[in-house]
Design a protein around this motif. Structure first.
Motif, PDB file in Angstrom:
ATOM      1  N   THR A   1       0.838  -1.201   0.000  1.00  0.00           N
ATOM      2  CA  THR A   1       0.000   0.000   0.000  1.00  0.00           C
ATOM      3  C   THR A   1       0.872   1.251   0.000  1.00  0.00           C
ATOM      4  O   THR A   1       2.065   1.207   0.309  1.00  0.00           O
ATOM      5  CB  THR A   1      -0.907   0.017   1.242  1.00  0.00           C
ATOM      6  OG1 THR A   1      -0.078  -0.064   2.416  1.00  0.00           O
ATOM      7  CG2 THR A   1      -1.867  -1.156   1.234  1.00  0.00           C
ATOM      8  N   ASN A   2       0.257   2.384  -0.312  1.00  0.00           N
ATOM      9  CA  ASN A   2       0.962   3.664  -0.289  1.00  0.00           C
ATOM     10  C   ASN A   2       1.428   3.970   1.125  1.00  0.00           C
ATOM     11  O   ASN A   2       0.705   3.729   2.102  1.00  0.00           O
ATOM     12  CB  ASN A   2       0.052   4.790  -0.767  1.00  0.00           C
ATOM     13  CG  ASN A   2      -0.395   4.610  -2.204  1.00  0.00           C
ATOM     14  OD1 ASN A   2       0.247   3.896  -2.974  1.00  0.00           O
ATOM     15  ND2 ASN A   2      -1.496   5.253  -2.577  1.00  0.00           N
ATOM     16  N   THR A   3       2.650   4.525   1.233  1.00  0.00           N
ATOM     17  CA  THR A   3       3.166   4.914   2.537  1.00  0.00           C
ATOM     18  C   THR A   3       4.215   5.999   2.346  1.00  0.00           C
ATOM     19  O   THR A   3       4.446   6.463   1.221  1.00  0.00           O
ATOM     20  CB  THR A   3       3.747   3.699   3.288  1.00  0.00           C
ATOM     21  OG1 THR A   3       4.060   4.072   4.637  1.00  0.00           O
ATOM     22  CG2 THR A   3       5.023   3.191   2.624  1.00  0.00           C
ATOM     23  N   THR A   4       4.862   6.415   3.448  1.00  0.00           N
ATOM     24  CA  THR A   4       5.890   7.451   3.373  1.00  0.00           C
ATOM     25  C   THR A   4       7.277   6.824   3.377  1.00  0.00           C
ATOM     26  O   THR A   4       7.448   5.672   3.766  1.00  0.00           O
ATOM     27  CB  THR A   4       5.778   8.440   4.550  1.00  0.00           C
ATOM     28  OG1 THR A   4       5.858   7.719   5.774  1.00  0.00           O
ATOM     29  CG2 THR A   4       4.472   9.205   4.497  1.00  0.00           C
TER      30      THR A   4
ATOM     31  N   ALA B   1      10.739   5.446   4.107  1.00  0.00           N
ATOM     32  CA  ALA B   1      11.381   4.766   5.242  1.00  0.00           C
ATOM     33  C   ALA B   1      10.389   4.225   6.256  1.00  0.00           C
ATOM     34  O   ALA B   1      10.795   3.610   7.242  1.00  0.00           O
ATOM     35  CB  ALA B   1      12.397   5.669   5.930  1.00  0.00           C
ATOM     36  N   ALA B   2       9.070   4.419   6.039  1.00  0.00           N
ATOM     37  CA  ALA B   2       8.075   3.878   6.968  1.00  0.00           C
ATOM     38  C   ALA B   2       7.708   2.455   6.541  1.00  0.00           C
ATOM     39  O   ALA B   2       7.657   2.148   5.345  1.00  0.00           O
ATOM     40  CB  ALA B   2       6.838   4.756   6.989  1.00  0.00           C
ATOM     41  N   PRO B   3       7.422   1.557   7.500  1.00  0.00           N
ATOM     42  CA  PRO B   3       7.053   0.189   7.134  1.00  0.00           C
ATOM     43  C   PRO B   3       5.769   0.171   6.300  1.00  0.00           C
ATOM     44  O   PRO B   3       4.818   0.913   6.568  1.00  0.00           O
ATOM     45  CB  PRO B   3       6.846  -0.499   8.487  1.00  0.00           C
ATOM     46  CG  PRO B   3       7.610   0.336   9.462  1.00  0.00           C
ATOM     47  CD  PRO B   3       7.514   1.744   8.956  1.00  0.00           C
ATOM     48  N   ILE B   4       5.759  -0.667   5.264  1.00  0.00           N
ATOM     49  CA  ILE B   4       4.554  -0.851   4.462  1.00  0.00           C
ATOM     50  C   ILE B   4       3.562  -1.661   5.290  1.00  0.00           C
ATOM     51  O   ILE B   4       3.879  -2.754   5.778  1.00  0.00           O
ATOM     52  CB  ILE B   4       4.887  -1.571   3.148  1.00  0.00           C
ATOM     53  CG1 ILE B   4       5.834  -0.712   2.305  1.00  0.00           C
ATOM     54  CG2 ILE B   4       3.619  -1.883   2.365  1.00  0.00           C
ATOM     55  CD1 ILE B   4       6.340  -1.388   1.057  1.00  0.00           C
ATOM     56  N   SER B   5       2.342  -1.107   5.463  1.00  0.00           N
ATOM     57  CA  SER B   5       1.353  -1.739   6.322  1.00  0.00           C
ATOM     58  C   SER B   5      -0.004  -1.732   5.620  1.00  0.00           C
ATOM     59  O   SER B   5      -0.372  -0.718   5.002  1.00  0.00           O
ATOM     60  CB  SER B   5       1.266  -0.985   7.654  1.00  0.00           C
ATOM     61  OG  SER B   5       0.334  -1.597   8.518  1.00  0.00           O
ATOM     62  N   PRO B   6      -0.766  -2.825   5.707  1.00  0.00           N
ATOM     63  CA  PRO B   6      -0.442  -4.077   6.414  1.00  0.00           C
ATOM     64  C   PRO B   6       0.709  -4.818   5.751  1.00  0.00           C
ATOM     65  O   PRO B   6       1.107  -4.486   4.638  1.00  0.00           O
ATOM     66  CB  PRO B   6      -1.752  -4.866   6.345  1.00  0.00           C
ATOM     67  CG  PRO B   6      -2.398  -4.374   5.086  1.00  0.00           C
ATOM     68  CD  PRO B   6      -2.077  -2.911   5.023  1.00  0.00           C
TER      69      PRO B   6
ATOM     70  N   ASN C   1       6.785  -8.272   6.974  1.00  0.00           N
ATOM     71  CA  ASN C   1       6.141  -7.294   7.866  1.00  0.00           C
ATOM     72  C   ASN C   1       6.990  -6.078   8.192  1.00  0.00           C
ATOM     73  O   ASN C   1       6.591  -5.257   9.010  1.00  0.00           O
ATOM     74  CB  ASN C   1       5.704  -7.972   9.161  1.00  0.00           C
ATOM     75  CG  ASN C   1       6.864  -8.655   9.864  1.00  0.00           C
ATOM     76  OD1 ASN C   1       8.022  -8.460   9.509  1.00  0.00           O
ATOM     77  ND2 ASN C   1       6.550  -9.489  10.844  1.00  0.00           N
ATOM     78  N   ASN C   2       8.171  -5.937   7.572  1.00  0.00           N
ATOM     79  CA  ASN C   2       8.992  -4.767   7.899  1.00  0.00           C
ATOM     80  C   ASN C   2       9.625  -4.159   6.652  1.00  0.00           C
ATOM     81  O   ASN C   2      10.754  -3.659   6.689  1.00  0.00           O
ATOM     82  CB  ASN C   2      10.076  -5.138   8.911  1.00  0.00           C
ATOM     83  CG  ASN C   2      11.053  -6.175   8.375  1.00  0.00           C
ATOM     84  OD1 ASN C   2      10.805  -6.788   7.349  1.00  0.00           O
ATOM     85  ND2 ASN C   2      12.163  -6.360   9.084  1.00  0.00           N
TER      86      ASN C   2
END
Length: 558
Positions: free
Chosen positions: A141-144, A146-151, A203-204
């Motif tokens: 999913t879209n994220t910022t 260096a932030a973990p992709i979640s879920p 998960n990371n």
């Protein structure tokens, strides 16, 4: 058990597999379309053909949940459970249910799934179980940055029928699909995971560079890989400082330039929330950092160039940039090594000063002189000629080398031989460079070598009268320097009368005296006798030296 009405069709699967183990050959035959109702088995079933009595293990795939037993017989009626069959249960789509120790006691056996409490819409019996491909089951999913992709991203291992292989423990590796997103981006986290029940979970995962239309690729040889749907990475808030330009080399005393940028955690350029002052400081190095050391990153930009810092020393320096006003929470950054070389040669300097020596012996250790820049740094590239001289009164022997070419910026004088005793200095010159003068050093006289008359006897001596002024004899080394002696200088009277009379030293005259500061002084010498005449002399003698005697000038005795 009676068959109920048909409610759902069973997917027919043709799997032809040869399995060779302990002489067993198994074939899974066509399953015909069948239906099942509540409390009724799925039929017709998969036929397994064996070549003998044995026990085998099967895998069954079910599209819906339920509990029950594997049934079968040799007549395709599926009216009784297979002896020893393991009860199965499912939870979720396409689960693998291992059923072990199923006896096949004849050459033709049929297997069907039976659920006494619920219909089984679709059942597939597959032998053997073969993983074939990968599938993203939870898309990134879209994220910022260096932030973990979640879920967490999940990848399924599918068999050749496109069904989840819950028995798979395949090692799955994930990467950014080549040509997608931002060039040079890095995918971080644990990039290889082993499947658990056929599902590899990541998960990371995080990506450092902002960009659009990223996709991920999952691979696990020899399985067919998979590519995810597209997603975007956006820049985060500014968290740190970074150099975008910083030199690796420089010249001592000459200005250099650096550019400092505010970035998010992934290294993307981001404007600070307030105008931020950046200050440079020396993190390591033996020199002094001066010049312009501050600049400002505005909220309308993300970087500042500081163009006139100056470092003084020819060594290795590291440079730290710190936010000292504005958004001071930004993490400082320290450069790698910046190696500074010396500037242009401007001056000379003694690095090994002359030390005390003895006349006729080379100054040791060798005198060294450096060619330096304006900040006192050694100019290692210099090979100019350096000339040395001794101060007034001093003498350097003709064998001394007085001009030496610098090597690596250092001129070494290894055979400076002074011959005059005393205290002196050395001076060094090199064309237009600023010269230098050494500290003072002492040259001691060498060992006694000869005698020299200092104060000669007068041309006429009166018998019985003490000779005045007192006669002196110098004890000198081979270079003419006054030196010491532990022995006395002895004076003898050389009478030149013909015929000789009774002339001799008057009683009480001291004719053997010690040497003080290189001088033997005869202060109470008188002549007695009854003759007069001219041409007599005195002889001074010092035993144990190369030239032990010296004769005075002649005199007359009255």
């Amino acid at each position: 058990m009676a068959r109920g009405p048909r409610k759902n069709s069973v997917l027919a699967v043709l799997v032809a597999v040869a399995f060779l183990a302990s002489g067993i050959l198994l074939f899974a035959q066509n399953t015909k379309t069948g239906t099942a109702s509540l409390g009724v088995q799925v039929a017709p079933a998969v036929q397994l053909t064996t070549n003998g009595t044995t026990s085998v293990s099967l895998w069954i795939r079910l599209a819906t949940g339920g509990t029950g037993s594997l049934w079968g017989d040799s007549t395709n009626t599926c009216t009784s459970p297979i002896t020893g069959a393991t009860t199965y249960s499912t939870s979720g789509e396409y689960n693998n249910i291992p059923l072990s120790s199923i006896p096949f006691t004849s050459s033709n056996n049929y297997v069907c799934a039976y659920n006494p409490t619920a219909a089984i819409p679709s059942a597939y019996v597959v032998w053997p179980h073969t993983p074939a491909s990968l599938k993203f089951s939870t898309q990134p999913t879209n994220t910022t940055s260096a932030a973990p992709i979640s879920p967490a991203v999940t990848v399924q291992v599918l068999d050749s029928n496109g069904l989840l292989d819950t028995g798979s423990t395949a090692s799955v590796t994930i990467s950014i699909t080549s040509g997608t997103g931002t060039s040079g981006a890095t995918l971080s986290g644990t990039l290889t995971q082993s499947a658990v029940n056929g599902v590899a979970t990541f998960n990371n995962l995080s990506i450092n560079k902002a960009g659009t239309a990223y996709t991920l690729t999952a691979s696990s040889s020899p399985l067919t890989g998979a590519t995810s749907s597209a997603f975007n990475i956006s820049a985060g808030a500014a968290t740190k400082l970074a150099y975008t330009t910083v030199p690796s080399t420089g010249t001592a005393g000459t200005a250099f330039s650096v550019t400092v940028q505010s970035q998010d955690a992934g290294g993307n350029p981001v404007s600070p929330t307030s105008n931020t002052t950046i200050t440079l400081s020396k993190a390591s190095g033996g020199g002094t950092l001066s010049g312009t050391l501050t600049g400002s990153i505005p909220t309308s930009g993300n970087s500042v160039t500081i163009s006139t810092p100056v470092y003084s020393k020819s060594d290795t320096m590291t440079l730290t940039a710190t936010a000292t006003a504005g958004e001071t929470s930004l993490t400082p950054v320290t450069s790698g090594n910046i190696v500074f070389s010396a500037g242009a040669a401007t001056q000379l300097a003694f690095t090994t000063q002359p030390s005390t020596t003895t006349a006729g012996s080379a100054v040791s250790p060798a005198v060294t002189i450096q060619v330096r820049d304006v900040n006192g740094n050694l100019v290692t590239t210099n090979s100019s000629n350096v000339t040395i001289a001794i101060s007034s009164g001093g003498v350097l022997s003709g064998g001394s080398t007085l001009t030496v070419a610098a090597s690596g910026g250092v001129a070494t004088f290894s055979n400076l031989v002074p011959t005059r005793s005393g205290s002196f200095t050395l001076s060094a010159t090199d064309g237009s460079l600023t010269g230098t003068t050494s500290s003072s050093f002492t040259v001691n006289a060498a060992a006694a070598n000869k005698l020299v008359w200092g104060q000669q006897p007068p041309s006429s001596i009166t018998r019985g009268t003490t000779i005045s002024p007192a006669m002196t004899v110098f004890v000198e080394d081979q270079y003419g320097n006054l030196t010491s002696s532990a022995s006395n200088v002895v004076l003898t009277f050389n009478v030149n009368f013909n015929p000789p009379g009774s002339d001799a030293f008057k009683t009480g005259s001291t004719t053997s005296v010690g040497v003080i500061s290189g001088t033997a002084t005869f202060s109470n010498i008188a002549i007695s006798g009854n003759k007069t005449g001219s041409g007599s002399t005195f002889t001074a003698t010092l035993s144990g030296i190369a030239n032990p005697t010296v004769v005075s000038s002649t005199f007359a005795v009255q």
